[in-house]
Design an enzyme around this catalytic site. Structure first.
Site, PDB file in Angstrom:
ATOM      1  N   SER A 245       0.843  -1.191   0.000  1.00 41.03           N
ATOM      2  CA  SER A 245       0.000   0.000   0.000  1.00 41.03           C
ATOM      3  C   SER A 245       0.885   1.250   0.000  1.00 41.03           C
ATOM      4  O   SER A 245       1.707   1.414  -0.896  1.00 41.03           O
ATOM      5  CB  SER A 245      -0.963  -0.049   1.189  1.00 41.03           C
ATOM      6  OG  SER A 245      -1.970   0.923   1.057  1.00 41.03           O
TER       7      SER A 245
ATOM      8  N   GLU B 138      -9.246  -5.212  -4.293  1.00 38.70           N
ATOM      9  CA  GLU B 138      -8.528  -4.214  -3.485  1.00 38.70           C
ATOM     10  C   GLU B 138      -9.480  -3.312  -2.701  1.00 38.70           C
ATOM     11  O   GLU B 138      -9.627  -3.435  -1.489  1.00 38.70           O
ATOM     12  CB  GLU B 138      -7.633  -3.364  -4.396  1.00 38.70           C
ATOM     13  CG  GLU B 138      -6.455  -4.103  -4.988  1.00 38.70           C
ATOM     14  CD  GLU B 138      -5.257  -4.157  -4.053  1.00 38.70           C
ATOM     15  OE1 GLU B 138      -5.372  -3.731  -2.893  1.00 38.70           O
ATOM     16  OE2 GLU B 138      -4.201  -4.626  -4.505  1.00 38.70           O
TER      17      GLU B 138
ATOM     18  N   HIS C 149      -7.822  -5.417  -0.007  1.00 36.06           N
ATOM     19  CA  HIS C 149      -6.581  -4.667   0.170  1.00 36.06           C
ATOM     20  C   HIS C 149      -5.887  -5.068   1.467  1.00 36.06           C
ATOM     21  O   HIS C 149      -6.514  -5.166   2.515  1.00 36.06           O
ATOM     22  CB  HIS C 149      -6.909  -3.170   0.187  1.00 36.06           C
ATOM     23  CG  HIS C 149      -5.719  -2.270   0.196  1.00 36.06           C
ATOM     24  ND1 HIS C 149      -4.830  -2.200  -0.854  1.00 36.06           N
ATOM     25  CD2 HIS C 149      -5.257  -1.403   1.130  1.00 36.06           C
ATOM     26  CE1 HIS C 149      -3.887  -1.319  -0.570  1.00 36.06           C
ATOM     27  NE2 HIS C 149      -4.121  -0.827   0.632  1.00 36.06           N
TER      28      HIS C 149
END
Length: 497
Positions: A200, A321, A407
């Site tokens: 991320s 995600e 995610h």
């Protein structure tokens, strides 16, 4: 698993330039925690580049984690780590196998959290299982939020000529890599074989380090897990249409915080850190800065020109995600499709099979999947080894209605730390974790994730448009999924540019 403070543990020692360290040994792995790699960035050093690390005379007990950096209250993310929090947070942690015969590959983890939260001290990022595979693992803390990514005209007026500004968190990451270069040999690591990996915002950091002049040569391989790729940054002092500068954003925040128009640098540095947390800066618009020195351009521009570090790279995304964000939601991510023409929108609706599919997947494709494919193509075009993946492992115990891997869900698999996620995971997940951790450490060792009896991971330059997908049934090489809709998004970005 034994904790680092068990009295029964062995107490390994290491001598580095700063002084001696006393660590802990667990299951054949030595760990050393909360090692300062830069001076505490407090008081007069707030919003200054990181300064040299302190030294000590008596041996430093490196058996417990240090404070996490100042951030909003923990939100349940297992990547945040334990309290307390402090501005005095520039520390790192090292795991190294006790049995070693020569210099080992080094893996430096940069945590995610939107450049607003997280730390290198979370159990999720414990490096023991990767070290057992023959790597020296380093996790770091770096300044976050407005303490790490911020500017204001008053600070600019107080700077020395040529002083770096704005991207203090990225400067911290570079300082940590310099510490690794200078000290990792004492832990059995090879300073000439360093892999940076992150997820991320930490993966965005890896791509920023790929283009940062001061980071060149400090690492030799890179792993980017869900790291965006098409983002546009604020400039330090120049306002652009739709993109206020970092200084304008700083003025806006200071006025909203009740500071006077003529606020001084000293006033800003004296503000309580809690004041800097509200409102939380937005990663996509506030925490990404092109400052002209640490970062001179956006990631995509550098990759398109072939100016990125010429190192092997692993890059990938998860299958669902941002499944919870809709294109009509408020915020930067929800507005990312606003510039679509009617014709482009209609074509995408058709490609997604209607409005429901569009709403569920277009934000993830715009933010993660098409940008990942784009960077992979550019890196392979430049002649550098490139390995693309898609993570689609979904445990039976996953309570989220995501229809895929959400995610950040790959993190416990990469570290082979499934026990940290707080819900039972089965043998299928254990096999997936073994595979990912094996691929990652093999890549860190030789720059190619392939080896042993694992399924072959195609190199993107040699086998264009092929990736490795991590599935519930094991890894499998296949063409990039949903190419039609990614092609439409690629055309959308080309029109915007």
């Amino acid at each position: 698993m034994a904790t680092p403070t068990d009295a029964s543990q062995a107490r390994p020692t290491v001598a580095i330039a700063q002084g001696n360290l006393i660590g802990r040994e667990t299951d054949g792995v030595d760990s050393f925690r909360a090692i300062p790699y830069a001076a505490p960035p407090v008081e007069a050093l707030r919003w200054r580049p990181p300064q040299p690390a302190p030294t000590w005379t008596d041996a430093l007990d490196a058996g417990q984690v240090g404070a996490i950096c100042i951030q909003p209250p923990p939100n349940g993310d297992p990547g945040v780590g334990p309290l307390p929090m402090s501005e005095d947070c520039l520390t790192l942690n090292v795991w190294t196998p006790r049995a070693r015969t020569g210099p080992l590959p080094v893996m430096v983890w940069i945590h995610g959290g939107g450049y607003n939260n997280g730390s290198g001290t979370a159990d999720l990022y414990d490096g023991t299982r990767l070290a057992e595979r023959g790597a020296v693992v380093v996790t770091i803390n770096y300044r976050l939020g407005r303490l790490g990514f911020f500017d204001h005209p008053a600070l600019a007026a107080d700077r020395l000529p040529g002083e770096r500004a704005g991207n203090y968190g990225v400067m911290d990451q570079i300082a940590a890599l310099e510490w690794v270069r200078d000290n990792i040999g004492a832990f059995g690591g090879d300073a000439g074989n360093v892999t940076v990996f992150g997820e991320s915002a930490g993966a965005v950091a890896v791509t920023q380090l790929m283009i940062a002049p001061a980071a060149r040569g400090l690492f030799h391989k890179a792993v980017v897990q869900s790291g965006l790729g098409r983002q546009r940054s604020a400039e330090l002092a120049l306002d652009r249409p739709g993109r206020p500068s970092a200084q304008s954003l700083g003025v806006r925040w200071a006025r909203g915080a009740g500071m006077p128009i003529d606020v001084s640098a000293a006033d800003l540095r004296a503000a309580p850190p809690e004041l800097l947390l509200s409102p939380m800066p937005a990663f996509y618009s506030d925490n990404l800065i092109v400052d002209g020195q640490v970062l001179t351009e956006d990631v995509v521009e550098a990759f398109e020109a072939g100016r990125q570090a010429p190192v092997p790279m692993v890059l990938g995304t998860n299958s669902a995600e941002f499944w919870w964000i809709r294109p009509t939601d408020a915020g930067a991510y929800g507005r990312i499709d606003d510039a679509l023409t009617d014709a482009q929108h209609d074509a995408l609706l058709n490609a997604y099979g209607g409005a429901a599919g569009y709403d569920a997947h277009v934000v993830s494709d715009l933010i993660f999947n098409e940008p990942a494919r784009h960077l992979a193509r550019l890196h392979a075009r430049a002649g550098h080894p490139m390995y693309l993946y898609r993570f689609d492992v979904v445990p039976d115990s996953n309570p989220e209605p995501s229809g895929g891997a959400t995610h950040a869900s790959e993190r416990p698999y990469v570290f082979d730390n499934l026990h940290t996620v707080g819900r039972p995971l089965g043998e299928r997940d254990a096999r997936a974790a073994t595979a990912m951790a094996d691929y990652w450490t093999r890549f860190a060792t030789v720059g190619d994730p392939n080896g042993g009896e694992r399924p072959h991971w195609p190199e993107f330059g040699a086998q264009p448009e092929q990736l490795l997908e991590f599935t519930n049934d094991g890894p499998a090489a296949k063409p990039i999924p949903f190419a039609e809709r990614l092609n439409l998004i690629e055309a959308y970005y080309a029109r915007l540019r």
